[in-house]
Design a protein around this motif. Structure first.
Motif, PDB file in Angstrom:
ATOM      1  N   LYS A 137       0.821  -1.104  -0.107  1.00 53.54           N
ATOM      2  CA  LYS A 137      -0.036  -0.015  -0.095  1.00 53.54           C
ATOM      3  C   LYS A 137       0.952   1.329   0.016  1.00 53.54           C
ATOM      4  CE  LYS A 137      -3.762   2.435   0.730  1.00 53.54           C
ATOM      5  NZ  LYS A 137      -4.893   2.494  -0.076  1.00 53.54           N
ATOM      6  N   LYS A 138       1.793   1.288   0.904  1.00 53.81           N
ATOM      7  CA  LYS A 138       2.832   2.659   0.997  1.00 53.81           C
ATOM      8  C   LYS A 138       4.158   2.284   0.538  1.00 53.81           C
ATOM      9  CE  LYS A 138      -0.565   4.956   3.900  1.00 53.81           C
ATOM     10  NZ  LYS A 138      -0.572   5.404   5.375  1.00 53.81           N
ATOM     11  N   ASN A 168      -0.578   5.510  -3.858  1.00 54.51           N
ATOM     12  CA  ASN A 168      -0.044   6.391  -2.867  1.00 54.51           C
ATOM     13  C   ASN A 168       0.324   7.527  -3.128  1.00 54.51           C
ATOM     14  OD1 ASN A 168       1.401   6.549  -0.205  1.00 54.51           O
ATOM     15  ND2 ASN A 168       3.218   5.919  -0.956  1.00 54.51           N
ATOM     16  N   SER A 180       3.300   9.868  -2.065  1.00 55.05           N
ATOM     17  CA  SER A 180       4.790   9.551  -2.102  1.00 55.05           C
ATOM     18  C   SER A 180       5.555  10.596  -2.296  1.00 55.05           C
ATOM     19  CB  SER A 180       4.722   8.353  -3.226  1.00 55.05           C
ATOM     20  OG  SER A 180       6.083   8.234  -3.562  1.00 55.05           O
TER      21      SER A 180
END
Length: 106
Positions: A41-42, A101, A104
């Motif tokens: 996810k991240k 994301n 980012s």
């Protein structure tokens, strides 16, 4: 080590990357949960674009040489499969991961 230039998010490339991710990566990686492999996810906040692409294209080499990848292999006890993903496909997957994301910074 090559730098990977990412620039502004490319939605068309991200869509291509989503399709590749759903076909090749989804059986081991999920967004928002740990599965066979780490939660992605991240991942673009935790890892550099070069790291992500190298891991996609050469997972065995990364788990032998990169300290972070070695640690992840120990934690998950499963070697990421080499799916023969080419550079342009890896770049598309990276773009997809960036798109999920948006905060980012890398």
């Amino acid at each position: 080590k090559k730098k990977v230039k990412v620039g502004k998010l490319n939605p068309k490339l991200a869509q291509k990357g989503k399709e590749i991710f759903e076909t090749k990566c989804n059986s081991c990686h999920k967004l928002g949960q740990r599965y066979v492999g780490p939660d992605l996810k991240k991942v673009t906040s935790r890892r550099t674009p070069a790291y992500i692409m190298n891991m996609i294209m050469n997972p065995r080499g990364m788990t032998h040489k990169n300290p972070t990848a070695k640690k992840l292999l120990g934690k998950f006890s499963t070697q990421m499969a080499d799916l023969s993903i080419q550079r342009d496909q890896a770049r598309a997957i990276l773009e997809y991961l960036r798109s999920v994301n948006p905060d980012s910074s890398k």
